[in-house]
Write a protein that holds these residues in place. Structure first.
Motif, PDB file in Angstrom:
ATOM      1  N   SER A  15       0.822  -1.205   0.000  1.00 13.66           N
ATOM      2  CA  SER A  15       0.000   0.000   0.000  1.00 13.66           C
ATOM      3  C   SER A  15       0.862   1.264   0.000  1.00 13.66           C
ATOM      4  CB  SER A  15      -0.919  -0.006   1.220  1.00 13.66           C
ATOM      5  OG  SER A  15      -1.628   1.198   1.322  1.00 13.66           O
ATOM      6  N   LEU A  16       1.888   1.279   0.837  1.00  7.97           N
ATOM      7  CA  LEU A  16       2.795   2.433   0.878  1.00  7.97           C
ATOM      8  C   LEU A  16       3.556   2.583  -0.430  1.00  7.97           C
ATOM      9  CD1 LEU A  16       4.087   1.963   4.519  1.00  7.97           C
ATOM     10  CD2 LEU A  16       2.743   3.908   3.683  1.00  7.97           C
ATOM     11  N   ALA A  17       3.972   1.473  -1.018  1.00  8.60           N
ATOM     12  CA  ALA A  17       4.693   1.521  -2.296  1.00  8.60           C
ATOM     13  C   ALA A  17       3.787   2.078  -3.391  1.00  8.60           C
ATOM     14  CB  ALA A  17       5.195   0.134  -2.678  1.00  8.60           C
ATOM     15  N   ILE A  18       2.529   1.695  -3.398  1.00  7.33           N
ATOM     16  CA  ILE A  18       1.583   2.218  -4.394  1.00  7.33           C
ATOM     17  C   ILE A  18       1.389   3.713  -4.196  1.00  7.33           C
ATOM     18  CG2 ILE A  18      -0.857   2.189  -5.088  1.00  7.33           C
ATOM     19  CD1 ILE A  18      -0.734  -0.886  -4.649  1.00  7.33           C
ATOM     20  N   ASP A  19       1.273   4.154  -2.950  1.00  2.00           N
ATOM     21  CA  ASP A  19       1.138   5.595  -2.677  1.00  2.00           C
ATOM     22  C   ASP A  19       2.347   6.363  -3.186  1.00  2.00           C
ATOM     23  OD1 ASP A  19      -1.304   5.107  -1.484  1.00  2.00           O
ATOM     24  OD2 ASP A  19      -0.529   5.230   0.570  1.00  2.00           O
ATOM     25  N   VAL A  20       3.543   5.801  -2.975  1.00  3.72           N
ATOM     26  CA  VAL A  20       4.768   6.461  -3.450  1.00  3.72           C
ATOM     27  C   VAL A  20       4.781   6.494  -4.981  1.00  3.72           C
ATOM     28  CG1 VAL A  20       7.284   6.233  -3.594  1.00  3.72           C
ATOM     29  CG2 VAL A  20       6.132   6.004  -1.386  1.00  3.72           C
TER      30      VAL A  20
ATOM     31  N   ILE B 272       9.003   5.463   5.943  1.00  3.19           N
ATOM     32  CA  ILE B 272       9.993   6.535   5.782  1.00  3.19           C
ATOM     33  C   ILE B 272      10.001   7.006   4.335  1.00  3.19           C
ATOM     34  CG2 ILE B 272      12.477   7.047   5.768  1.00  3.19           C
ATOM     35  CD1 ILE B 272      12.674   5.184   8.265  1.00  3.19           C
ATOM     36  N   GLY B 273       9.972   6.064   3.387  1.00  2.00           N
ATOM     37  CA  GLY B 273       9.922   6.431   1.971  1.00  2.00           C
ATOM     38  C   GLY B 273       8.681   7.238   1.645  1.00  2.00           C
TER      39      GLY B 273
ATOM     40  N   LEU C  75      15.493   2.635  -0.032  1.00  7.20           N
ATOM     41  CA  LEU C  75      14.528   2.178   0.967  1.00  7.20           C
ATOM     42  C   LEU C  75      13.663   1.034   0.443  1.00  7.20           C
ATOM     43  CD1 LEU C  75      13.455   5.609   2.449  1.00  7.20           C
ATOM     44  CD2 LEU C  75      14.493   3.730   3.725  1.00  7.20           C
ATOM     45  N   PHE C  76      13.148   1.188  -0.772  1.00 10.40           N
ATOM     46  CA  PHE C  76      12.264   0.155  -1.279  1.00 10.40           C
ATOM     47  C   PHE C  76      13.031  -1.090  -1.752  1.00 10.40           C
ATOM     48  CE2 PHE C  76       9.210   3.522  -0.866  1.00 10.40           C
ATOM     49  CZ  PHE C  76       8.126   2.827  -0.361  1.00 10.40           C
TER      50      PHE C  76
ATOM     51  N   MET D   6       8.461  11.304   0.465  1.00 12.01           N
ATOM     52  CA  MET D   6       7.731  11.822  -0.704  1.00 12.01           C
ATOM     53  C   MET D   6       6.775  12.925  -0.301  1.00 12.01           C
ATOM     54  SD  MET D   6       8.649  10.491  -3.531  1.00 12.01           S
ATOM     55  CE  MET D   6       7.327  11.101  -4.513  1.00 12.01           C
ATOM     56  N   LYS D   7       6.065  12.723   0.788  1.00 13.44           N
ATOM     57  CA  LYS D   7       5.094  13.725   1.246  1.00 13.44           C
ATOM     58  C   LYS D   7       5.801  14.998   1.693  1.00 13.44           C
ATOM     59  CE  LYS D   7       1.183  12.662   0.803  1.00 13.44           C
ATOM     60  NZ  LYS D   7       0.496  12.900  -0.468  1.00 13.44           N
ATOM     61  N   ALA D   8       6.938  14.858   2.370  1.00 18.62           N
ATOM     62  CA  ALA D   8       7.692  16.035   2.829  1.00 18.62           C
ATOM     63  C   ALA D   8       8.205  16.829   1.640  1.00 18.62           C
ATOM     64  CB  ALA D   8       8.843  15.600   3.726  1.00 18.62           C
TER      65      ALA D   8
END
Length: 85
Positions: A13-18, A72-73, A40-41, A77-79
């Motif tokens: 899920s986090l990878a898809i968001d990234v 963290i990844g 990271l990934f 991206m969000k930051a």
């Protein structure tokens, strides 16, 4: 659902968001940011392979660390997105 599957799905899920963030047309990504994300990934993939091939001694701790790396990844991206707005 098994703990391992839940954690793997969280990483997915986090990878898809990234990926969605990376694909946005209006964003430019620095080389450093992309390098950090790729590290990271890549580490997440290695961790998941270690868990599912039974190389990892402590599956629970490995998976917790994997989710943290993915988070963290995602936060990176969000930051970067907030800084550039």
């Amino acid at each position: 659902m098994k703990y391992e599957i839940e954690q793997a799905l969280r990483v997915k899920s986090l990878a898809i968001d990234v990926m969605e963030e990376l694909m946005k047309e209006d964003r430019k990504h620095s080389v450093q940011e992309l390098k950090q994300l790729s590290e990271l990934f890549s580490r997440c993939i290695c961790d998941l392979v270690n868990v599912y091939s039974n190389i990892s001694e402590d599956h629970e701790m490995t998976l917790k660390g994997t989710v943290i790396k993915a988070r963290i990844g995602y936060n990176l991206m969000k930051a970067e997105a907030v800084e550039k707005e």
